[in-house]
Design an enzyme around this catalytic site. Structure first.
Site, short mmCIF file in Angstrom:
data_model
loop_
_atom_site.label_atom_id
_atom_site.label_comp_id
_atom_site.label_asym_id
_atom_site.label_seq_id
_atom_site.Cartn_x
_atom_site.Cartn_y
_atom_site.Cartn_z
N ALA A 1 0.83 -1.21 0.00
CA ALA A 1 0.00 0.00 0.00
C ALA A 1 0.86 1.26 0.00
O ALA A 1 1.24 1.75 -1.06
CB ALA A 1 -0.97 -0.02 1.18
N CYS A 2 1.19 1.80 1.17
CA CYS A 2 1.80 3.13 1.23
C CYS A 2 3.18 3.19 0.59
O CYS A 2 3.54 4.19 -0.04
CB CYS A 2 1.84 3.61 2.68
SG CYS A 2 0.19 3.85 3.37
N VAL A 3 3.99 2.15 0.77
CA VAL A 3 5.30 2.14 0.12
C VAL A 3 5.14 2.07 -1.39
O VAL A 3 5.77 2.82 -2.14
CB VAL A 3 6.15 0.97 0.65
CG1 VAL A 3 7.40 0.77 -0.21
CG2 VAL A 3 6.56 1.22 2.09
#
Length: 238
Positions: free
Chosen positions: A168-170
């Site tokens: 997700a965020c990475v």
């Protein structure tokens, strides 16, 4: 993750690698001349056990890898950005919440701005003077933030991305970083997730399409090369 699952994934990736390379994927974006470290969500909500967002392998792999990278960046006085996530209006019934619609999928209301301990960067890799702490509201560290402008003003052309989660965020940060014109490097040992297999799969796919996956060792050697080049330029000016 079980040995059986890891072996199965590696076998699948081996065949997928052959297919990708036949079609011209997995090219190298390469290292540039001035890197920054972008550490995504390595805050207590993600790094400490018992929290809803807690991820695997923090103590034995990710935190030690981050400590080594921070030492390298600090040695050469290169930019470091610690990214975390929190929300000021965590009432899910409030239509004006800064959580947007994301709370309809995941429990982001637990990362309440009023409880700074939960979203503070892990003390083992805490920012020092001269390093930036950036708060984001969405998955990507670039979405709706000043990160790209900050990096450009610092002369950065390469971002070494670490943190959580790989799925997700990475991943979103890497995709947006490439889209914004930065050379993107995913640091293998410093990226984690909550779900077995998620890191292996996402790093394989990221390496095929959006960034170069490199080891901590390779990245540290690169930082030393950058540091020596800086010294040479400074000596020439003097």
């Amino acid at each position: 993750m079980s040995d059986e699952l890891e072996q199965a994934l590696e076998a699948a990736f081996s065949e997928a690698t052959r297919r990708y390379q036949e079609r011209g994927f997995q090219r190298r974006v390469g290292f540039g001349n001035r890197p920054a470290l972008i550490s995504v969500d390595l805050a207590n909500a993600w790094t400490r056990a018992g929290n809803a967002f807690a991820c695997e392998h923090m103590d034995d792999r990710i935190i030690p890898a981050m400590q080594a990278l921070l030492k390298g960046f600090r040695k050469h006085h290169l930019p470091v950005v610690h990214v975390t996530t929190c929300y000021e209006i965590t009432d899910r019934d409030n239509p004006n919440t800064d959580m947007g619609l994301w709370h309809n999928k995941i429990p982001i209301e637990t990362v309440n701005q009023g409880n700074p301990d939960i979203w503070a960067i892990d003390s083992r890799i805490a920012p020092i003077e001269g390093e930036l702490t950036l708060i984001k509201k969405r998955a990507s560290a670039f979405h709706g933030t000043y990160l790209a402008g900050y990096l450009r003003s610092a002369g950065v052309d390469t971002i070494l991305v670490t943190g959580v989660t790989a799925s997700a965020c990475v991943r979103e940060t890497i995709c947006d970083g490439l889209a914004d014109g930065f050379r993107t490097i995913a640091v293998k040992e410093a990226i984690g997730d909550r779900v077995p297999g998620a890191v292996l799969w996402n790093l394989f796919d990221i390496d095929a399409k959006f960034a170069d996956v490199e080891t901590v060792e390779t990245c540290l050697a690169y930082l030393d090369r950058v540091g020596r080049a800086q010294q040479t330029r400074q000596a020439a000016v003097a």
